[in-house]
Design a protein around this motif. Structure first.
Motif, PDB file in Angstrom:
ATOM      1  N   ILE A  98       0.866  -1.176   0.000  1.00 24.09           N
ATOM      2  CA  ILE A  98       0.000   0.000   0.000  1.00 24.09           C
ATOM      3  C   ILE A  98       0.900   1.222   0.000  1.00 24.09           C
ATOM      4  O   ILE A  98       1.803   1.349   0.833  1.00 24.09           O
ATOM      5  CB  ILE A  98      -0.914   0.021   1.237  1.00 24.09           C
ATOM      6  CG1 ILE A  98      -1.806  -1.221   1.242  1.00 24.09           C
ATOM      7  CG2 ILE A  98      -1.751   1.293   1.263  1.00 24.09           C
ATOM      8  CD1 ILE A  98      -2.629  -1.391   2.488  1.00 24.09           C
ATOM      9  N   ALA A  99       0.658   2.132  -0.938  1.00 26.64           N
ATOM     10  CA  ALA A  99       1.394   3.393  -1.008  1.00 26.64           C
ATOM     11  C   ALA A  99       0.501   4.487  -0.438  1.00 26.64           C
ATOM     12  O   ALA A  99      -0.709   4.501  -0.670  1.00 26.64           O
ATOM     13  CB  ALA A  99       1.769   3.714  -2.450  1.00 26.64           C
ATOM     14  N   PHE A 100       1.093   5.406   0.316  1.00 22.06           N
ATOM     15  CA  PHE A 100       0.349   6.521   0.901  1.00 22.06           C
ATOM     16  C   PHE A 100       0.799   7.826   0.273  1.00 22.06           C
ATOM     17  O   PHE A 100       1.981   8.047   0.069  1.00 22.06           O
ATOM     18  CB  PHE A 100       0.571   6.568   2.420  1.00 22.06           C
ATOM     19  CG  PHE A 100      -0.015   5.385   3.137  1.00 22.06           C
ATOM     20  CD1 PHE A 100      -1.333   5.400   3.557  1.00 22.06           C
ATOM     21  CD2 PHE A 100       0.748   4.247   3.375  1.00 22.06           C
ATOM     22  CE1 PHE A 100      -1.882   4.307   4.212  1.00 22.06           C
ATOM     23  CE2 PHE A 100       0.213   3.153   4.024  1.00 22.06           C
ATOM     24  CZ  PHE A 100      -1.105   3.183   4.442  1.00 22.06           C
ATOM     25  N   ARG A 101      -0.182   8.680  -0.011  1.00 25.71           N
ATOM     26  CA  ARG A 101       0.118   9.983  -0.610  1.00 25.71           C
ATOM     27  C   ARG A 101      -0.762  11.034   0.045  1.00 25.71           C
ATOM     28  O   ARG A 101      -1.927  10.780   0.331  1.00 25.71           O
ATOM     29  CB  ARG A 101      -0.158   9.941  -2.116  1.00 25.71           C
ATOM     30  CG  ARG A 101       0.049  11.293  -2.768  1.00 25.71           C
ATOM     31  CD  ARG A 101       0.893  11.206  -3.963  1.00 25.71           C
ATOM     32  NE  ARG A 101       1.062  12.535  -4.523  1.00 25.71           N
ATOM     33  CZ  ARG A 101       1.487  12.755  -5.707  1.00 25.71           C
ATOM     34  NH1 ARG A 101       1.790  11.762  -6.504  1.00 25.71           N
ATOM     35  NH2 ARG A 101       1.642  13.976  -6.151  1.00 25.71           N
ATOM     36  N   ALA A 102      -0.211  12.200   0.292  1.00 30.91           N
ATOM     37  CA  ALA A 102      -0.962  13.306   0.879  1.00 30.91           C
ATOM     38  C   ALA A 102      -0.755  14.561   0.045  1.00 30.91           C
ATOM     39  O   ALA A 102       0.266  14.713  -0.625  1.00 30.91           O
ATOM     40  CB  ALA A 102      -0.514  13.562   2.315  1.00 30.91           C
ATOM     41  N   VAL A 103      -1.733  15.441   0.106  1.00 29.57           N
ATOM     42  CA  VAL A 103      -1.629  16.736  -0.556  1.00 29.57           C
ATOM     43  C   VAL A 103      -0.658  17.618   0.218  1.00 29.57           C
ATOM     44  O   VAL A 103       0.133  18.355  -0.361  1.00 29.57           O
ATOM     45  CB  VAL A 103      -3.017  17.417  -0.650  1.00 29.57           C
ATOM     46  CG1 VAL A 103      -2.909  18.833  -1.171  1.00 29.57           C
ATOM     47  CG2 VAL A 103      -3.954  16.586  -1.507  1.00 29.57           C
ATOM     48  N   ALA A 104      -0.717  17.512   1.569  1.00 29.32           N
ATOM     49  CA  ALA A 104       0.149  18.341   2.409  1.00 29.32           C
ATOM     50  C   ALA A 104       0.442  17.666   3.735  1.00 29.32           C
ATOM     51  O   ALA A 104      -0.374  16.908   4.256  1.00 29.32           O
ATOM     52  CB  ALA A 104      -0.501  19.697   2.655  1.00 29.32           C
ATOM     53  N   VAL A 105       1.633  17.964   4.270  1.00 23.25           N
ATOM     54  CA  VAL A 105       2.028  17.594   5.621  1.00 23.25           C
ATOM     55  C   VAL A 105       2.387  18.900   6.309  1.00 23.25           C
ATOM     56  O   VAL A 105       3.297  19.605   5.882  1.00 23.25           O
ATOM     57  CB  VAL A 105       3.238  16.628   5.637  1.00 23.25           C
ATOM     58  CG1 VAL A 105       3.665  16.324   7.066  1.00 23.25           C
ATOM     59  CG2 VAL A 105       2.918  15.347   4.882  1.00 23.25           C
ATOM     60  N   THR A 106       1.619  19.236   7.361  1.00 27.24           N
ATOM     61  CA  THR A 106       1.755  20.534   8.008  1.00 27.24           C
ATOM     62  C   THR A 106       2.123  20.377   9.474  1.00 27.24           C
ATOM     63  O   THR A 106       1.447  19.663  10.209  1.00 27.24           O
ATOM     64  CB  THR A 106       0.422  21.307   7.908  1.00 27.24           C
ATOM     65  OG1 THR A 106       0.009  21.338   6.547  1.00 27.24           O
ATOM     66  CG2 THR A 106       0.573  22.724   8.419  1.00 27.24           C
ATOM     67  N   SER A 107       3.169  21.081   9.899  1.00 27.19           N
ATOM     68  CA  SER A 107       3.576  21.069  11.299  1.00 27.19           C
ATOM     69  C   SER A 107       2.483  21.692  12.158  1.00 27.19           C
ATOM     70  O   SER A 107       1.906  22.724  11.794  1.00 27.19           O
ATOM     71  CB  SER A 107       4.874  21.863  11.468  1.00 27.19           C
ATOM     72  OG  SER A 107       5.149  22.050  12.848  1.00 27.19           O
ATOM     73  N   LEU A 108       2.186  21.061  13.290  1.00 22.64           N
ATOM     74  CA  LEU A 108       1.199  21.607  14.229  1.00 22.64           C
ATOM     75  C   LEU A 108       1.862  22.376  15.366  1.00 22.64           C
ATOM     76  O   LEU A 108       1.170  22.898  16.232  1.00 22.64           O
ATOM     77  CB  LEU A 108       0.334  20.483  14.804  1.00 22.64           C
ATOM     78  CG  LEU A 108      -0.546  19.743  13.782  1.00 22.64           C
ATOM     79  CD1 LEU A 108      -1.296  18.618  14.461  1.00 22.64           C
ATOM     80  CD2 LEU A 108      -1.501  20.713  13.099  1.00 22.64           C
ATOM     81  N   VAL A 109       3.173  22.484  15.360  1.00 19.55           N
ATOM     82  CA  VAL A 109       3.894  23.181  16.432  1.00 19.55           C
ATOM     83  C   VAL A 109       3.481  24.643  16.498  1.00 19.55           C
ATOM     84  O   VAL A 109       3.174  25.158  17.561  1.00 19.55           O
ATOM     85  CB  VAL A 109       5.426  23.045  16.276  1.00 19.55           C
ATOM     86  CG1 VAL A 109       6.161  23.934  17.247  1.00 19.55           C
ATOM     87  CG2 VAL A 109       5.830  21.595  16.443  1.00 19.55           C
ATOM     88  N   GLU A 110       3.438  25.342  15.364  1.00 18.62           N
ATOM     89  CA  GLU A 110       3.050  26.755  15.354  1.00 18.62           C
ATOM     90  C   GLU A 110       1.592  26.912  15.770  1.00 18.62           C
ATOM     91  O   GLU A 110       1.242  27.832  16.492  1.00 18.62           O
ATOM     92  CB  GLU A 110       3.263  27.357  13.964  1.00 18.62           C
ATOM     93  CG  GLU A 110       4.719  27.432  13.570  1.00 18.62           C
ATOM     94  CD  GLU A 110       4.928  27.890  12.148  1.00 18.62           C
ATOM     95  OE1 GLU A 110       3.944  28.245  11.478  1.00 18.62           O
ATOM     96  OE2 GLU A 110       6.079  27.899  11.710  1.00 18.62           O
ATOM     97  N   THR A 111       0.729  25.994  15.337  1.00 20.58           N
ATOM     98  CA  THR A 111      -0.694  26.051  15.692  1.00 20.58           C
ATOM     99  C   THR A 111      -0.877  25.899  17.192  1.00 20.58           C
ATOM    100  O   THR A 111      -1.625  26.639  17.815  1.00 20.58           O
ATOM    101  CB  THR A 111      -1.475  24.934  14.949  1.00 20.58           C
ATOM    102  OG1 THR A 111      -1.229  25.057  13.553  1.00 20.58           O
ATOM    103  CG2 THR A 111      -2.954  25.031  15.217  1.00 20.58           C
ATOM    104  N   VAL A 112      -0.155  24.954  17.807  1.00 25.98           N
ATOM    105  CA  VAL A 112      -0.246  24.731  19.252  1.00 25.98           C
ATOM    106  C   VAL A 112       0.258  25.945  19.995  1.00 25.98           C
ATOM    107  O   VAL A 112      -0.342  26.398  20.969  1.00 25.98           O
ATOM    108  CB  VAL A 112       0.533  23.460  19.656  1.00 25.98           C
ATOM    109  CG1 VAL A 112       0.630  23.323  21.164  1.00 25.98           C
ATOM    110  CG2 VAL A 112      -0.121  22.230  19.045  1.00 25.98           C
ATOM    111  N   ALA A 113       1.384  26.530  19.554  1.00 24.80           N
ATOM    112  CA  ALA A 113       1.955  27.710  20.212  1.00 24.80           C
ATOM    113  C   ALA A 113       0.995  28.890  20.149  1.00 24.80           C
ATOM    114  O   ALA A 113       0.814  29.615  21.115  1.00 24.80           O
ATOM    115  CB  ALA A 113       3.298  28.071  19.581  1.00 24.80           C
ATOM    116  N   LYS A 114       0.343  29.101  19.005  1.00 24.48           N
ATOM    117  CA  LYS A 114      -0.611  30.195  18.846  1.00 24.48           C
ATOM    118  C   LYS A 114      -1.828  29.988  19.750  1.00 24.48           C
ATOM    119  O   LYS A 114      -2.352  30.929  20.333  1.00 24.48           O
ATOM    120  CB  LYS A 114      -1.059  30.339  17.401  1.00 24.48           C
ATOM    121  CG  LYS A 114       0.004  30.898  16.490  1.00 24.48           C
ATOM    122  CD  LYS A 114      -0.482  30.971  15.055  1.00 24.48           C
ATOM    123  CE  LYS A 114       0.624  31.443  14.144  1.00 24.48           C
ATOM    124  NZ  LYS A 114       0.212  31.427  12.725  1.00 24.48           N
TER     125      LYS A 114
END
Length: 118
Positions: A98-114
């Motif tokens: 099974i191959a996995f593909r995503a449109v985007a991988v986004t860090s949640l570190v900035e979201t958590v800090a905000k």
């Protein structure tokens, strides 16, 4: 080819290995590109924890879909994650997976800090 959307809202996802260029041909070192946009493809290994199970998944994502610092252990969101079954034969050996593909991988570190700052 069949594509299966993957629900990620109930999962904890963290970077297991920082983004690396996806190699199309190991003999020549050619880097894979998206057939539609021409964007360079990257591979990000993530720890995907859901339903009391943890797996390491290798996710293919366009370079333009990577945002934030994606160091090991960084919590991330996966946008548009799909699973695609594959099968091939090489030197008489049948292989599948099974191959996995995503449109985007986004860090949640900035979201958590905000969120904590608000």
């Amino acid at each position: 080819m069949r594509q299966i959307p993957v629900e990620t809202s109930g999962a904890t996802v963290m970077v297991a290995k920082s983004p690396q260029p996806k190699v199309r041909d190991r003999r020549t070192g050619e880097i894979a590109t998206d057939a539609d946009t021409g964007a360079k493809l990257m591979t990000v290994d993530v720890m995907f924890a859901a339903n009391d199970e943890v797996e390491i998944l290798s996710i293919t994502v366009p370079e333009t879909g990577i945002s934030g610092e994606l160091a090991m252990g960084t919590p991330v969101a996966l946008t548009g994650l799909i699973a695609r079954p594959w099968e091939n034969e090489f030197n008489g050996q049948k292989r599948h997976g099974i191959a996995f593909r995503a449109v985007a991988v986004t860090s949640l570190v900035e979201t958590v800090a905000k969120t904590k700052a608000a």
